[in-house]
Design a protein around this motif. Structure first.
Motif, PDB file in Angstrom:
ATOM      1  N   GLU A 100       5.886 -14.120  57.539  1.00 12.09           N
ATOM      2  CA  GLU A 100       4.846 -14.645  56.655  1.00 12.09           C
ATOM      3  C   GLU A 100       3.687 -13.665  56.482  1.00 12.09           C
ATOM      4  OE1 GLU A 100       3.831 -18.459  58.264  1.00 12.09           O
ATOM      5  OE2 GLU A 100       5.866 -19.212  58.027  1.00 12.09           O
ATOM      6  N   GLU A 101       4.041 -12.370  56.401  1.00 14.76           N
ATOM      7  CA  GLU A 101       3.028 -11.353  56.157  1.00 14.76           C
ATOM      8  C   GLU A 101       2.641 -11.382  54.683  1.00 14.76           C
ATOM      9  OE1 GLU A 101       4.808  -7.699  57.385  1.00 14.76           O
ATOM     10  OE2 GLU A 101       4.343  -8.048  59.488  1.00 14.76           O
ATOM     11  N   ALA A 102       1.396 -11.085  54.431  1.00 13.62           N
ATOM     12  CA  ALA A 102       0.931 -11.035  53.048  1.00 13.62           C
ATOM     13  C   ALA A 102       1.475  -9.778  52.386  1.00 13.62           C
ATOM     14  CB  ALA A 102      -0.589 -11.043  53.009  1.00 13.62           C
ATOM     15  N   VAL A 103       2.124  -9.960  51.260  1.00 15.74           N
ATOM     16  CA  VAL A 103       2.618  -8.826  50.480  1.00 15.74           C
ATOM     17  C   VAL A 103       1.778  -8.794  49.211  1.00 15.74           C
ATOM     18  CG1 VAL A 103       4.595  -7.794  49.330  1.00 15.74           C
ATOM     19  CG2 VAL A 103       4.924  -9.083  51.431  1.00 15.74           C
ATOM     20  N   GLY A 104       0.810  -7.921  49.237  1.00 14.42           N
ATOM     21  CA  GLY A 104      -0.113  -7.844  48.116  1.00 14.42           C
ATOM     22  C   GLY A 104       0.413  -6.967  46.991  1.00 14.42           C
ATOM     23  N   TRP A 105      -0.369  -6.895  45.959  1.00 17.82           N
ATOM     24  CA  TRP A 105       0.047  -6.140  44.775  1.00 17.82           C
ATOM     25  C   TRP A 105       0.162  -4.649  45.077  1.00 17.82           C
ATOM     26  CZ3 TRP A 105      -3.129  -2.393  42.749  1.00 17.82           C
ATOM     27  CH2 TRP A 105      -4.466  -2.414  43.155  1.00 17.82           C
ATOM     28  N   ARG A 106      -0.620  -4.147  46.043  1.00 20.87           N
ATOM     29  CA  ARG A 106      -0.548  -2.714  46.369  1.00 20.87           C
ATOM     30  C   ARG A 106       0.816  -2.340  46.948  1.00 20.87           C
ATOM     31  NH1 ARG A 106      -5.808  -3.925  48.715  1.00 20.87           N
ATOM     32  NH2 ARG A 106      -7.391  -3.326  47.215  1.00 20.87           N
ATOM     33  N   ARG A 107       1.326  -3.166  47.849  1.00 25.67           N
ATOM     34  CA  ARG A 107       2.649  -2.895  48.422  1.00 25.67           C
ATOM     35  C   ARG A 107       3.747  -2.989  47.370  1.00 25.67           C
ATOM     36  NH1 ARG A 107       3.345  -5.702  54.326  1.00 25.67           N
ATOM     37  NH2 ARG A 107       1.393  -4.878  55.033  1.00 25.67           N
ATOM     38  N   ILE A 108       3.644  -4.004  46.562  1.00 23.33           N
ATOM     39  CA  ILE A 108       4.647  -4.171  45.501  1.00 23.33           C
ATOM     40  C   ILE A 108       4.582  -2.998  44.544  1.00 23.33           C
ATOM     41  CG2 ILE A 108       5.311  -5.600  43.519  1.00 23.33           C
ATOM     42  CD1 ILE A 108       4.309  -8.024  45.193  1.00 23.33           C
ATOM     43  N   LEU A 109       3.379  -2.590  44.163  1.00 19.62           N
ATOM     44  CA  LEU A 109       3.215  -1.452  43.253  1.00 19.62           C
ATOM     45  C   LEU A 109       3.735  -0.163  43.882  1.00 19.62           C
ATOM     46  CD1 LEU A 109       2.110  -0.401  40.553  1.00 19.62           C
ATOM     47  CD2 LEU A 109      -0.087  -0.049  41.705  1.00 19.62           C
ATOM     48  N   ALA A 110       3.438   0.060  45.160  1.00 21.61           N
ATOM     49  CA  ALA A 110       3.912   1.270  45.838  1.00 21.61           C
ATOM     50  C   ALA A 110       5.436   1.306  45.889  1.00 21.61           C
ATOM     51  CB  ALA A 110       3.328   1.348  47.241  1.00 21.61           C
ATOM     52  N   SER A 111       6.059   0.173  46.172  1.00 18.26           N
ATOM     53  CA  SER A 111       7.524   0.124  46.197  1.00 18.26           C
ATOM     54  C   SER A 111       8.098   0.362  44.809  1.00 18.26           C
ATOM     55  CB  SER A 111       8.005  -1.222  46.729  1.00 18.26           C
ATOM     56  OG  SER A 111       7.671  -1.358  48.081  1.00 18.26           O
ATOM     57  N   ALA A 112       7.488  -0.230  43.808  1.00 17.25           N
ATOM     58  CA  ALA A 112       7.974  -0.052  42.429  1.00 17.25           C
ATOM     59  C   ALA A 112       7.843   1.409  41.994  1.00 17.25           C
ATOM     60  CB  ALA A 112       7.201  -0.963  41.479  1.00 17.25           C
ATOM     61  N   ILE A 113       6.730   2.025  42.312  1.00 14.24           N
ATOM     62  CA  ILE A 113       6.538   3.439  41.957  1.00 14.24           C
ATOM     63  C   ILE A 113       7.564   4.305  42.677  1.00 14.24           C
ATOM     64  CG2 ILE A 113       4.986   5.412  42.222  1.00 14.24           C
ATOM     65  CD1 ILE A 113       2.668   3.450  41.654  1.00 14.24           C
ATOM     66  N   GLY A 114       7.824   3.987  43.923  1.00 15.02           N
ATOM     67  CA  GLY A 114       8.813   4.750  44.680  1.00 15.02           C
ATOM     68  C   GLY A 114      10.199   4.713  44.060  1.00 15.02           C
ATOM     69  N   PHE A 115      10.523   3.631  43.364  1.00 15.36           N
ATOM     70  CA  PHE A 115      11.832   3.533  42.727  1.00 15.36           C
ATOM     71  C   PHE A 115      11.856   4.060  41.312  1.00 15.36           C
ATOM     72  CE2 PHE A 115      12.657   0.434  46.080  1.00 15.36           C
ATOM     73  CZ  PHE A 115      13.885   0.880  46.464  1.00 15.36           C
ATOM     74  N   THR A 116      10.705   4.109  40.650  1.00 12.85           N
ATOM     75  CA  THR A 116      10.722   4.483  39.234  1.00 12.85           C
ATOM     76  C   THR A 116      10.337   5.925  38.972  1.00 12.85           C
ATOM     77  OG1 THR A 116       8.458   3.658  38.970  1.00 12.85           O
ATOM     78  CG2 THR A 116      10.252   2.133  38.468  1.00 12.85           C
ATOM     79  N   VAL A 117       9.559   6.535  39.854  1.00 11.08           N
ATOM     80  CA  VAL A 117       9.112   7.909  39.615  1.00 11.08           C
ATOM     81  C   VAL A 117      10.212   8.861  40.065  1.00 11.08           C
ATOM     82  CG1 VAL A 117       7.404   9.650  40.221  1.00 11.08           C
ATOM     83  CG2 VAL A 117       6.698   7.279  39.908  1.00 11.08           C
ATOM     84  N   PRO A 118      10.731   9.670  39.142  1.00 10.61           N
ATOM     85  CA  PRO A 118      11.796  10.593  39.538  1.00 10.61           C
ATOM     86  C   PRO A 118      11.252  11.755  40.370  1.00 10.61           C
ATOM     87  CG  PRO A 118      11.202  10.937  37.247  1.00 10.61           C
ATOM     88  CD  PRO A 118      10.403   9.741  37.732  1.00 10.61           C
ATOM     89  N   CYS A 119      12.063  12.190  41.316  1.00 13.83           N
ATOM     90  CA  CYS A 119      11.699  13.353  42.138  1.00 13.83           C
ATOM     91  C   CYS A 119      11.979  14.620  41.350  1.00 13.83           C
ATOM     92  CB  CYS A 119      12.505  13.379  43.428  1.00 13.83           C
ATOM     93  SG  CYS A 119      12.132  11.988  44.479  1.00 13.83           S
ATOM     94  N   ARG A 120      11.147  15.623  41.516  1.00 11.05           N
ATOM     95  CA  ARG A 120      11.367  16.884  40.795  1.00 11.05           C
ATOM     96  C   ARG A 120      11.510  18.009  41.743  1.00 11.05           C
ATOM     97  NH1 ARG A 120       8.491  16.575  35.136  1.00 11.05           N
ATOM     98  NH2 ARG A 120       8.670  14.379  34.897  1.00 11.05           N
TER      99      ARG A 120
END
Length: 120
Positions: A100-120
């Protein structure tokens, strides 16, 4: 650490590499924990009902690290590391549901960015 695990001799067992990694982590975290405890003047411990979920999450981390070190023997470092980056997402979900840990928008955003930003 990943590059050291990649360069380790093939005859060195994966569980020994993982034990060395987590042994170093424990020593560092014990020192940091002692420092934080002195600053806060109190010890914080999880509630007894949280013990099993914390142990389950610890087991998942151990399995993930062992799997990464085993994969490093078979595939290139970059591919294994990129695949391992799914770990935070996998660890956020059990934390949110079982602990029951709080999952705020920052964590969700960080995870989403990690999946969407391509590595170069």
């Amino acid at each position: 650490m990943d590059s050291f695990a990649k360069r380790a001799p093939a005859k060195l067992p994966v569980n020994q590499i993982a034990a060395a990694r987590f042994g170093q982590q424990v020593l560092i975290l014990l020192a940091v924990g002692q420092f934080v405890r002195q600053i806060r003047r109190q010890a914080t411990r999880p509630a007894p009902r949280e013990t099993a979920p914390h142990l389950a999450r610890t087991g998942l981390i151990l399995c993930a690290t062992g799997t990464l070190f085993a994969a490093l023997r078979e595939i290139p470092l970059a591919e294994a590391t990129a695949t391992f980056f799914i770990g935070p997402l996998i660890l956020i979900m059990p934390g949110a549901f079982s602990l029951e840990e709080a999952v705020g928008w920052r964590r969700i955003l960080a995870s989403a960015i990690g999946f969407t930003v391509p590595c170069r």
